[in-house]
Design a protein around this motif. Sequence first.
Motif, PDB file in Angstrom:
ATOM      1  N   LEU A  77       0.819  -1.209   0.000  1.00 48.97           N
ATOM      2  CA  LEU A  77       0.000   0.000   0.000  1.00 48.97           C
ATOM      3  C   LEU A  77       0.858   1.265   0.000  1.00 48.97           C
ATOM      4  N   ALA A  78       2.022   1.191   0.621  1.00 52.20           N
ATOM      5  CA  ALA A  78       2.889   2.377   0.717  1.00 52.20           C
ATOM      6  C   ALA A  78       3.368   2.862  -0.638  1.00 52.20           C
ATOM      7  N   THR A  79       3.314   2.002  -1.663  1.00 53.55           N
ATOM      8  CA  THR A  79       3.777   2.406  -2.994  1.00 53.55           C
ATOM      9  C   THR A  79       2.697   3.137  -3.789  1.00 53.55           C
ATOM     10  N   LEU A  80       1.454   3.060  -3.352  1.00 51.79           N
ATOM     11  CA  LEU A  80       0.351   3.573  -4.166  1.00 51.79           C
ATOM     12  C   LEU A  80       0.357   5.093  -4.362  1.00 51.79           C
ATOM     13  N   PRO A  81       0.724   5.899  -3.356  1.00 51.04           N
ATOM     14  CA  PRO A  81       0.746   7.345  -3.618  1.00 51.04           C
ATOM     15  C   PRO A  81       1.630   7.734  -4.793  1.00 51.04           C
ATOM     16  N   ASP A  82       2.720   6.998  -5.010  1.00 50.86           N
ATOM     17  CA  ASP A  82       3.622   7.318  -6.114  1.00 50.86           C
ATOM     18  C   ASP A  82       3.138   6.771  -7.450  1.00 50.86           C
ATOM     19  N   THR A  83       2.301   5.729  -7.424  1.00 52.43           N
ATOM     20  CA  THR A  83       1.878   5.085  -8.669  1.00 52.43           C
ATOM     21  C   THR A  83       0.443   5.408  -9.071  1.00 52.43           C
ATOM     22  N   LEU A  84      -0.384   5.823  -8.101  1.00 49.20           N
ATOM     23  CA  LEU A  84      -1.798   6.098  -8.403  1.00 49.20           C
ATOM     24  C   LEU A  84      -2.195   7.540  -8.152  1.00 49.20           C
ATOM     25  N   GLY A  85      -1.882   8.051  -6.966  1.00 47.53           N
ATOM     26  CA  GLY A  85      -2.392   9.352  -6.575  1.00 47.53           C
ATOM     27  C   GLY A  85      -3.868   9.265  -6.198  1.00 47.53           C
ATOM     28  N   ASP A  86      -4.497  10.411  -6.027  1.00 53.18           N
ATOM     29  CA  ASP A  86      -5.916  10.473  -5.649  1.00 53.18           C
ATOM     30  C   ASP A  86      -6.776  10.348  -6.905  1.00 53.18           C
ATOM     31  N   ILE A  87      -7.188   9.140  -7.213  1.00 55.74           N
ATOM     32  CA  ILE A  87      -7.905   8.869  -8.458  1.00 55.74           C
ATOM     33  C   ILE A  87      -9.336   9.411  -8.406  1.00 55.74           C
ATOM     34  N   VAL A  88      -9.873   9.729  -9.581  1.00 56.91           N
ATOM     35  CA  VAL A  88     -11.259  10.185  -9.697  1.00 56.91           C
ATOM     36  C   VAL A  88     -12.200   8.977  -9.610  1.00 56.91           C
ATOM     37  N   LEU A  89     -13.188   9.051  -8.704  1.00 55.30           N
ATOM     38  CA  LEU A  89     -14.194   7.996  -8.596  1.00 55.30           C
ATOM     39  C   LEU A  89     -15.564   8.441  -9.095  1.00 55.30           C
ATOM     40  N   ALA A  90     -15.732   9.731  -9.314  1.00 55.67           N
ATOM     41  CA  ALA A  90     -16.971  10.229  -9.931  1.00 55.67           C
ATOM     42  C   ALA A  90     -16.624  11.441 -10.777  1.00 55.67           C
TER      43      ALA A  90
END
Length: 283
Positions: free
Chosen positions: A177-190
Amino acid sequence: MPYVTRFAPSPTGPLHLGHAYSALLAFDRAQAAGGQFLLRIEDIDQSRARPAWEAQIYEDLHWLGLSWPTPVMRQSDRLPQYRAALQTLWDRGLLYPCQCNRRDILAAVSAPQEGAEPAYGPDGLIYPGTCRALPRPGEIPEQALRLNLAKAIEALGPAPLRFEETGEHPAQHEIALATLPDTLGDIVLARRDMGTSYHLSVVLDDATQGITEVTRGADLFEATQIHVLLQRLLNLPTPRYHHHRLIRDDQGKRLAKRDDARAIATYRAEGASPQDIRQMVGL
């Protein structure tokens, strides 16, 4: 558990050879497993979806020899379900409204930062968090909503994301989970004009239809981490994933719906048979 897979096209243009390969592969895998093949119409983008293209989907797939249970699930009929999931995440403090457009995001991530290049993830440019700290209204506003990834990771605890890949390179994947900020960011859900997003809708639809294996193109492999994350957050099952090779043109470029010359309907009009299509895509 019985095997269930699906083919989920968008009615925004003609199906081409790439769609034929994905649909036929999913159908064949279901047949081989003694399971079920489902069709789903992903028409949340009502600005581009057209009834004529949806009708063409049914005609092309029937011509290829495929069959499926009816009625067919259509995403435009499921907006209340998507809204309910958003409300759940909103009530947990995991969403925030975002008023940035693509130009705003590009300007923010392109600002000089020691020469660093803008980072991209499976959902495009990784959002820099411009609206994250703004005051949050009491109710869900009618605008774009983003997942607060830091809070989501905190809510999930330390266990990594896990999923099984059954495609050309089978593997058990674990994503910290710690890697997700660098690979995803705050994705749009709507999205503002849809009331949902592809990522949210596909996760909810797969769960509702009881999909045990998602059959789709290798171009969506990187998005799987988003989908497994949402499954964890919404307490939904994680299916297996079978990411297949892409059908490309003579220059090696992935086919798109604008490639009408490779549309299934075009081959049909020129006298091709369903077996000819199978041979063209390597089945």
